[in-house]
Design an enzyme around this catalytic site. Sequence first.
Site, mmCIF file in Angstrom:
data_model
loop_
_atom_site.group_PDB
_atom_site.id
_atom_site.type_symbol
_atom_site.label_atom_id
_atom_site.label_comp_id
_atom_site.label_asym_id
_atom_site.label_seq_id
_atom_site.Cartn_x
_atom_site.Cartn_y
_atom_site.Cartn_z
ATOM 1 N N TRP A 175 48.255 89.615 -56.285
ATOM 2 C CA TRP A 175 47.815 89.571 -54.880
ATOM 3 C C TRP A 175 48.705 90.402 -53.987
ATOM 4 O O TRP A 175 48.228 91.051 -53.056
ATOM 5 C CB TRP A 175 47.680 88.123 -54.399
ATOM 6 C CG TRP A 175 46.593 87.443 -55.166
ATOM 7 C CD1 TRP A 175 46.742 86.488 -56.132
ATOM 8 C CD2 TRP A 175 45.179 87.724 -55.105
ATOM 9 N NE1 TRP A 175 45.515 86.158 -56.658
ATOM 10 C CE2 TRP A 175 44.543 86.900 -56.046
ATOM 11 C CE3 TRP A 175 44.405 88.610 -54.348
ATOM 12 C CZ2 TRP A 175 43.151 86.914 -56.250
ATOM 13 C CZ3 TRP A 175 43.024 88.628 -54.549
ATOM 14 C CH2 TRP A 175 42.424 87.791 -55.489
ATOM 15 N N ASP A 203 51.515 85.912 -47.204
ATOM 16 C CA ASP A 203 50.275 85.386 -47.766
ATOM 17 C C ASP A 203 50.598 84.047 -48.421
ATOM 18 O O ASP A 203 51.297 83.990 -49.432
ATOM 19 C CB ASP A 203 49.740 86.378 -48.808
ATOM 20 C CG ASP A 203 48.506 85.862 -49.537
ATOM 21 O OD1 ASP A 203 48.035 84.750 -49.221
ATOM 22 O OD2 ASP A 203 48.022 86.590 -50.435
ATOM 23 N N LYS A 245 42.033 76.502 -51.633
ATOM 24 C CA LYS A 245 42.887 75.953 -52.685
ATOM 25 C C LYS A 245 43.453 74.609 -52.240
ATOM 26 O O LYS A 245 43.141 73.582 -52.809
ATOM 27 C CB LYS A 245 43.995 76.940 -53.022
ATOM 28 C CG LYS A 245 43.413 78.218 -53.614
ATOM 29 C CD LYS A 245 44.327 79.394 -53.458
ATOM 30 C CE LYS A 245 43.625 80.718 -53.613
ATOM 31 N NZ LYS A 245 42.860 80.892 -54.827
HETATM 32 N N1 PMP Z 1 46.103 85.851 -52.023
HETATM 33 C C1 PMP Z 1 46.320 84.899 -52.945
HETATM 34 C C2 PMP Z 1 47.721 84.452 -53.211
HETATM 35 C C3 PMP Z 1 45.227 84.347 -53.627
HETATM 36 O O1 PMP Z 1 45.437 83.399 -54.548
HETATM 37 C C4 PMP Z 1 43.918 84.781 -53.344
HETATM 38 C C5 PMP Z 1 42.699 84.178 -54.004
HETATM 39 N N2 PMP Z 1 42.822 83.748 -55.269
HETATM 40 C C6 PMP Z 1 43.754 85.794 -52.386
HETATM 41 C C7 PMP Z 1 44.865 86.285 -51.734
HETATM 42 C C8 PMP Z 1 42.410 86.321 -52.042
HETATM 43 O O2 PMP Z 1 41.766 85.369 -51.329
HETATM 44 P P1 PMP Z 1 40.230 85.444 -50.901
HETATM 45 O O3 PMP Z 1 39.424 85.277 -52.134
HETATM 46 O O4 PMP Z 1 40.141 84.301 -49.948
HETATM 47 O O5 PMP Z 1 40.022 86.756 -50.247
#
Ligand code: PMP
Length: 364
Positions: free
Chosen positions: A104, A174, A198
Site C-alpha cells: 500500500w 494511511d 476493516k
Molecule cells: N491502504 C491500506 C493499508 C489498505 O489495507 C487498503 C485496502 N486493503 C488500502 C489502502 C486501499 O483501500 P481502498 O480499497 O479503500 O481504496
Amino acid sequence: MERRVYNFGAGPATLPLPVLKEAQRELLNFRASGMSVLELSHRSSWFSEIIETAQANLRTLLNVPEHYHILFLQGGASLQFSMLALNLLHSSSPPADYVVTGTWGNKALAEAQRQGQVNVAWDGKAEGYTRVPEQQELSLNADATYVHFTSNETIQGVQFQHAPLVGGVPLVCDLSSDFLSRPLEVERYALLYGGAQKNVGGAGVTIVIVRDDVLATMPEDTPSMLNYRLLAEKNSLYNTPPTFAIYVVMLVTGWLLEEVGGLERMDELNRQKAQVLYEAIDHSQGFYRGHAQGDSRSSMNVTWRLRDTALEAAFVQQAQARDLVQLKGHRSVGGIRASIYNAMPSEGVQALRDFMDEFAKQNG
Ligand code: PMP
C-alpha cells in the site's frame, strides 16, 4: 440465531455482532422516523444527528483536538493516495518523503509521483517487506513537503509501533488497517486517513482527519470533490455522502466507547489476540514461519507460510470446514493471513490456534 463464521478476511471484514443487530433492529424504522437510514435525506435532522454523533465519537475515542476536521469521504484510501498529493504536493513544492513498508505504501508513492516530486525515505523491498525501519535508517529531508507512511501494511502484516519522528515536517499516514485499534497521538499528524471497511464499519466511506492549517494550502483550481477545504467547510455534505456507511461508523464507534471501553482497552485485547497466534507460529518448531520480523509484527494482520508450502491449500480448506474462513494470504505474499481486527472475538482466535496446533501435529 443466524449462522455466523469466524471471518479472518482483510476487508471488508467482520463487524461486532451488537452493531449488526442494532442496524438490523432499526433498519426499517430509524428512531421513530418511519424510514430506514437508507431512505433518510442527508439534509434531514436525523442524518445530522448521525454524522455529528459519528464525529463526536471519533473525537472522544482519539482525543481529536478542535483544530482538526473529521471528514467522511468516498473513493477509498486509494483515492486519498492521489487526493492528498493533489492538495499538498504542488509542482513547485520540495519533494515529499515516502516511507515504503509494503504494497500500500508503494501505491501511495506511485500516485504522489504523478503530482510532484517524491523522495523514497526508506523501502523494505530488498528484505521482502518483513519489517518497518528504525528511525535512524530513514533518509528524511528537513524541508520535505510532508512525510507519508503506512501505519500497518495489510498484505505483509508489518506495523509501526511508533510513528516516525519528523521534526516540524507535516506527517501524513494511511491508517486503513489499524485505525481505532489502539490509541493515537493525533496531534503529531497533519493528515491521516483510512477506509472504514476493516476496523470502523463497512465499505464506502473513508475517514480523513486533517489539521486546519493544512486546509489553507489547497490550490484554488482543485476540483471540488477533491478539495479538502471545501469538503471540510461543508462538513462532508457538499454532495450526497455515503449515509449508511457513516451510520455504521456511528454504531461501531459507539460500540468501542460503550462496550469495549475505549482504545486503550481495545489495544490490550488486540495485543492478547495477536500474541496467541504468534505463539502458535513460534512454538511450531518451524512448521509455521512468520513473515514479519520481531517488533514489526502486526497485531491486525498475522501473516505466515507453512514450511511445506504445498500444504497451504489444505490448511485453508480444512480451516474453512471448521468455519474459520478467508485465511488465504494475499497472492503477492502467499501462505496464510489471519486478519484479527477489533471485532474478531478472542474465541475466534483461540479456535484458529487450536486448529493450527492440530494441523501441525497431523502434518508435521
Ligand atoms: N491502504 C491500506 C493499508 C489498505 O489495507 C487498503 C485496502 N486493503 C488500502 C489502502 C486501499 O483501500 P481502498 O480499497 O479503500 O481504496
